[in-house]
Structures are given as C-alpha cells and as structure tokens.
Design an enzyme around this catalytic site. Sequence first.
Site, PDB file in Angstrom:
ATOM      1  N   LYS A  11     -12.535  71.638  20.020  1.00 41.91           N
ATOM      2  CA  LYS A  11     -13.047  70.309  19.657  1.00 41.91           C
ATOM      3  C   LYS A  11     -12.425  69.248  20.572  1.00 41.91           C
ATOM      4  CE  LYS A  11     -13.080  71.701  14.805  1.00 41.91           C
ATOM      5  NZ  LYS A  11     -12.786  71.217  13.430  1.00 41.91           N
ATOM      6  N   TYR A  51     -22.548  71.186  10.973  1.00 39.61           N
ATOM      7  CA  TYR A  51     -21.735  71.008   9.767  1.00 39.61           C
ATOM      8  C   TYR A  51     -22.579  70.682   8.531  1.00 39.61           C
ATOM      9  CZ  TYR A  51     -17.268  71.063  12.344  1.00 39.61           C
ATOM     10  OH  TYR A  51     -16.161  71.435  13.075  1.00 39.61           O
ATOM     11  N   PHE A  59     -15.501  62.915   4.345  1.00 42.66           N
ATOM     12  CA  PHE A  59     -15.077  62.880   5.748  1.00 42.66           C
ATOM     13  C   PHE A  59     -16.205  63.209   6.720  1.00 42.66           C
ATOM     14  CE2 PHE A  59     -14.030  67.082   3.987  1.00 42.66           C
ATOM     15  CZ  PHE A  59     -14.705  67.916   4.868  1.00 42.66           C
ATOM     16  N   ARG A  89     -11.304  83.997  13.023  1.00 46.93           N
ATOM     17  CA  ARG A  89     -10.845  83.073  11.982  1.00 46.93           C
ATOM     18  C   ARG A  89      -9.347  83.257  11.713  1.00 46.93           C
ATOM     19  NH1 ARG A  89     -13.780  78.710   9.861  1.00 46.93           N
ATOM     20  NH2 ARG A  89     -12.664  79.030   7.908  1.00 46.93           N
ATOM     21  N   THR A  95      -7.872  76.053   7.627  1.00 42.60           N
ATOM     22  CA  THR A  95      -8.508  74.776   7.968  1.00 42.60           C
ATOM     23  C   THR A  95      -7.489  73.646   8.044  1.00 42.60           C
ATOM     24  OG1 THR A  95     -10.565  75.495   6.933  1.00 42.60           O
ATOM     25  CG2 THR A  95     -10.263  73.114   7.218  1.00 42.60           C
ATOM     26  N   ARG A 106      -3.993  76.973  15.108  1.00 40.63           N
ATOM     27  CA  ARG A 106      -3.701  75.714  14.399  1.00 40.63           C
ATOM     28  C   ARG A 106      -2.241  75.655  13.962  1.00 40.63           C
ATOM     29  NH1 ARG A 106      -9.245  76.057  10.880  1.00 40.63           N
ATOM     30  NH2 ARG A 106     -10.639  74.883  12.264  1.00 40.63           N
ATOM     31  N   ASN A 116      -7.857  69.382  14.038  1.00 38.88           N
ATOM     32  CA  ASN A 116      -7.408  70.782  13.993  1.00 38.88           C
ATOM     33  C   ASN A 116      -7.906  71.622  15.169  1.00 38.88           C
ATOM     34  OD1 ASN A 116     -10.020  71.158  13.154  1.00 38.88           O
ATOM     35  ND2 ASN A 116      -9.500  71.959  11.125  1.00 38.88           N
ATOM     36  N   HIS A 119     -12.891  75.273  16.326  1.00 41.41           N
ATOM     37  CA  HIS A 119     -13.845  75.762  15.330  1.00 41.41           C
ATOM     38  C   HIS A 119     -14.098  77.241  15.547  1.00 41.41           C
ATOM     39  CE1 HIS A 119     -17.428  76.161  12.833  1.00 41.41           C
ATOM     40  NE2 HIS A 119     -17.905  76.907  13.816  1.00 41.41           N
ATOM     41  N   GLU A 130     -24.885  79.309  14.325  1.00 44.02           N
ATOM     42  CA  GLU A 130     -24.171  78.449  15.285  1.00 44.02           C
ATOM     43  C   GLU A 130     -24.444  78.869  16.727  1.00 44.02           C
ATOM     44  OE1 GLU A 130     -20.170  78.670  13.720  1.00 44.02           O
ATOM     45  OE2 GLU A 130     -20.767  77.592  11.899  1.00 44.02           O
TER      46      GLU A 130
END
Length: 154
Positions: A11, A51, A59, A89, A95, A106, A116, A119, A130
């Site tokens: 990101k 998203y 948010f 993941r 998260t 992270r 963070n 993705h 995606e």
Amino acid sequence: TETERTFIAVKPDGVHRGLVHKVIERFENRGYKLVGLKAVVPSRQLTEEHYADLKSKPFFKGLVDYMSNGEAPVIAMVWEGPDVIKQGRAMIGATNPLQSAPGTIRGEYCVSVGRNAIHGSDSFESAEKEISLWFGKAGELIDWKRSGSEWVIS
Ligand code: DAT
Ligand code: MG
C-alpha cells in the site's frame, strides 16, 4: 494447490517507507513465484470495489482516500505456489499490527492499523475477485517455470 494464486499489494505507506523489496524478498525467498507486478494509482472506484465488504465501516472513506490519492502508487502483485493464499496471510500478520506476531511483515514494520503497509487476499474467493479486478487485462499475468523449482516443490 501448487498453482494457487493470491493478490498481494504494498500500500502507499509501505511504498513511501521503502518496504517493496522487503515484501518481494520474503515471498521470493520462500519459493513463491511472481506472475504479475505493476505500480498502480487505483481509482476510487477500483478501491471501493476492492474493499466492498468494508463499505459500511467508519474508516472506509479514509481508507479509499489514502489508497487512491496518488501520493504514492500501490505495488500490485500476484504470487503463485502451494497454499499461497493462507501462507501469504500468515506472512503478513494480523490486520492490527499491534496484534501481528513478531516475524510477520506487519509485526516487523508497522504499529498502526491505518498504516499497515500491505494487503493480501483472505480466501480463494477474494483472491479470484482481486486478481481479476487488478489484473483484468489479457497478458498481464505470466505463466512461467522458476528454474530450480524442483528443489523447492516436490
Ligand atoms: P486485512 O487488510 O488484514 O485484510 P480488513 O480486510 O479487515 O484487513 O481491512 C482492510 C483494511 O482496512 C486494513 O488493512 C486496514 C483498514 N482497517 C481495518 N480495520 C480498521 C480500523 N479499525 N481502523 C482503520 N482502518 C482499518
Ligand atoms: Mg481484507
């Protein structure tokens, strides 16, 4: 499966912070294969679709703004290999980085859920959605064989 694919994206905060190579290094070192890669400033529409399941969250607007404002691109990738969706993941971590285990991306580089850095698709269905959303054009994903892959996958 061995040819399972997942969508991974650094990101804008991760790009600003120079973490692109750290992310690539971890997936590459583990033995996963990079089959798609590009820098994108996603439109608001693309980000909202990406998203979509979070549309009702407080948010959401801030998240879409920060992903799509162009202050830095998103580095979009597709990685392939055994169990890559779930393993990806796990490599990324929880998260909320304050709950991400040390050793995860992270958990090593982040302290805030709104920053963070990365993705990763959370299921087979998300990965399919995606990948087609971000890499929908023909020819953007490359089928190839990594040399020495017989020493990584038996
Ligand atoms: P993940 O990115 O781990 O799949 P998610 O799909 O629940 O997490 O949320 C997507 C992103 O939205 C997340 O990476 C950061 C942001 N986000 C989630 N929860 C948040 C919160 N409570 N406050 C601010 N941003 C949040
Ligand atoms: Mg998610």
